[in-house]
Design a protein around this motif. Sequence first.
Motif, PDB file in Angstrom:
ATOM      1  N   PRO A 241       0.807  -1.217   0.000  1.00  0.00           N
ATOM      2  CA  PRO A 241       0.000   0.000   0.000  1.00  0.00           C
ATOM      3  C   PRO A 241       0.843   1.271   0.000  1.00  0.00           C
ATOM      4  O   PRO A 241       0.418   2.299  -0.514  1.00  0.00           O
ATOM      5  CB  PRO A 241      -0.829  -0.121   1.287  1.00  0.00           C
ATOM      6  CG  PRO A 241      -0.096  -1.095   2.137  1.00  0.00           C
ATOM      7  CD  PRO A 241       0.573  -2.036   1.192  1.00  0.00           C
ATOM      8  N   ALA A 242       2.058   1.218   0.575  1.00  0.00           N
ATOM      9  CA  ALA A 242       2.917   2.396   0.585  1.00  0.00           C
ATOM     10  C   ALA A 242       3.337   2.769  -0.835  1.00  0.00           C
ATOM     11  O   ALA A 242       3.395   3.951  -1.188  1.00  0.00           O
ATOM     12  CB  ALA A 242       4.149   2.140   1.449  1.00  0.00           C
TER      13      ALA A 242
ATOM     14  N   ALA B  62       2.457   6.211  -2.719  1.00  0.00           N
ATOM     15  CA  ALA B  62       3.553   7.078  -3.158  1.00  0.00           C
ATOM     16  C   ALA B  62       3.459   7.425  -4.644  1.00  0.00           C
ATOM     17  O   ALA B  62       3.999   8.441  -5.080  1.00  0.00           O
ATOM     18  CB  ALA B  62       4.896   6.413  -2.866  1.00  0.00           C
ATOM     19  N   GLY B  63       2.790   6.574  -5.425  1.00  0.00           N
ATOM     20  CA  GLY B  63       2.665   6.848  -6.854  1.00  0.00           C
ATOM     21  C   GLY B  63       3.542   5.938  -7.691  1.00  0.00           C
ATOM     22  O   GLY B  63       4.496   5.324  -7.196  1.00  0.00           O
ATOM     23  N   LYS B  64       3.243   5.881  -8.982  1.00  0.00           N
ATOM     24  CA  LYS B  64       3.957   4.968  -9.870  1.00  0.00           C
ATOM     25  C   LYS B  64       5.415   5.369 -10.069  1.00  0.00           C
ATOM     26  O   LYS B  64       6.284   4.518 -10.254  1.00  0.00           O
ATOM     27  CB  LYS B  64       3.252   4.914 -11.233  1.00  0.00           C
ATOM     28  CG  LYS B  64       1.854   4.316 -11.167  1.00  0.00           C
ATOM     29  CD  LYS B  64       1.236   4.254 -12.555  1.00  0.00           C
ATOM     30  CE  LYS B  64      -0.161   3.638 -12.504  1.00  0.00           C
ATOM     31  NZ  LYS B  64      -0.794   3.575 -13.851  1.00  0.00           N
ATOM     32  N   SER B  65       5.693   6.664 -10.064  1.00  0.00           N
ATOM     33  CA  SER B  65       7.061   7.117 -10.350  1.00  0.00           C
ATOM     34  C   SER B  65       7.910   7.263  -9.087  1.00  0.00           C
ATOM     35  O   SER B  65       9.017   7.806  -9.153  1.00  0.00           O
ATOM     36  CB  SER B  65       7.011   8.457 -11.089  1.00  0.00           C
ATOM     37  OG  SER B  65       6.344   9.440 -10.294  1.00  0.00           O
TER      38      SER B  65
ATOM     39  N   GLU C 113      13.303   5.265  -1.943  1.00  0.00           N
ATOM     40  CA  GLU C 113      13.359   6.163  -0.790  1.00  0.00           C
ATOM     41  C   GLU C 113      11.995   6.808  -0.536  1.00  0.00           C
ATOM     42  O   GLU C 113      11.571   6.972   0.619  1.00  0.00           O
ATOM     43  CB  GLU C 113      14.417   7.246  -1.000  1.00  0.00           C
ATOM     44  CG  GLU C 113      15.860   6.745  -0.985  1.00  0.00           C
ATOM     45  CD  GLU C 113      16.255   6.060  -2.283  1.00  0.00           C
ATOM     46  OE1 GLU C 113      15.475   6.169  -3.271  1.00  0.00           O
ATOM     47  OE2 GLU C 113      17.304   5.391  -2.304  1.00  0.00           O
ATOM     48  N   ASP C 114      11.297   7.180  -1.611  1.00  0.00           N
ATOM     49  CA  ASP C 114       9.968   7.767  -1.469  1.00  0.00           C
ATOM     50  C   ASP C 114       9.006   6.769  -0.829  1.00  0.00           C
ATOM     51  O   ASP C 114       8.208   7.118   0.050  1.00  0.00           O
ATOM     52  CB  ASP C 114       9.422   8.207  -2.825  1.00  0.00           C
ATOM     53  CG  ASP C 114      10.226   9.345  -3.428  1.00  0.00           C
ATOM     54  OD1 ASP C 114      10.806  10.126  -2.650  1.00  0.00           O
ATOM     55  OD2 ASP C 114      10.285   9.438  -4.674  1.00  0.00           O
ATOM     56  N   VAL C 115       9.082   5.526  -1.273  1.00  0.00           N
ATOM     57  CA  VAL C 115       8.193   4.494  -0.721  1.00  0.00           C
ATOM     58  C   VAL C 115       8.497   4.275   0.751  1.00  0.00           C
ATOM     59  O   VAL C 115       7.574   4.141   1.575  1.00  0.00           O
ATOM     60  CB  VAL C 115       8.341   3.186  -1.517  1.00  0.00           C
ATOM     61  CG1 VAL C 115       7.537   2.064  -0.852  1.00  0.00           C
ATOM     62  CG2 VAL C 115       7.900   3.371  -2.959  1.00  0.00           C
TER      63      VAL C 115
END
Length: 339
Positions: A50-51, A55-58, A62-64
């Motif tokens: 779910p994270a 966070a989005g496809k791109s 680190e973002d995740v």
Amino acid sequence: GGLVAAPPRLHQDTEPMLNYIIRRLLWAVVLFIGVTLITYVLFFLLPADPARLAAGKSATAEDVARVSHQLGLDRPVHEQYVLFLKRLVVDHSLGRSYANRRSVNEMVGEAIPVTAALVVGGAILWMLIALPIGILSALKPRSLIDRGAMIFILIGISAPVVWIGLLLQYFVGFRWGLTPNAGYCDVIDPPVGASCGGPADWAYHMILPWLTFAILFAASYARMIRANVMDTLGEDYVRTARAKGAPENVVIRRHVLRNALLPVVTMLGLDIGVALGGAIFTEAIFNLPGLGRLALNSVLNLDLPTMQGVIVFATLTIILLNLVVDLIYAWIDPRIRLA
């Protein structure tokens, strides 16, 4: 030799009832914890992340990881569940959606009136359909009315709600143009720029969802009413009333229907809670912004807070309705308190 005062009956009468209420409340708490805990466990057994979805496809790794930490998904499952219970009991909050960061309390609060209108309106309609069908088929067994009722019951019990909804949508809405195919109108305060609104538009758009929902339950209720009325017609007190010369309409109204419909009223209280599950499919067919569509979207988006919000409301509703029915039964029949 003096008279001994009898002990007061109030304590003797209220103590079993209080013990029964306490047992039922404790069982309700256990059931609530069990349902919500199972939801948590099943959610974390899913292979998707779910994270990453939040966070989005791109998003990079680190973002995740940052989103996972912000949402608390990097904590052990038991810690997340304890925090969920603490937030629910202390703060009366269901948290924020993973998908749009909106308050789940607000999202569930917006969806509840739609689902409540669907369930209550459907319940009224299914009783208006089931009562005459069940009563008339019981009073005239093996007649044309009874055979037609049996066909309706067979179709209603066997047909999936999705099939019923799509048929009504195609014929009533599309081919005949009698009702809208889908959509929802606010009954009181429509948003600015909305194409419809007010009680008349609201009821007009709810006709097909109500009818779909009603057919789903009307068939089983017609069968139950028919069986209850036929059983009651054979009771001794009914034969006695007829032997005393009471008019047939009085016998049916006062002796048969009054006793035959008591179990139906009890089942109605239970089935309104169960009907929340059927609302998911009806709302999906007719694009109603209720709890069903909210639950479906939360599952597709792996949005645990929203999913739990819907489950919490549905579970509490079913528990409350079951508790009310149990208490009514215990009040009517004191033997249940000792069970």
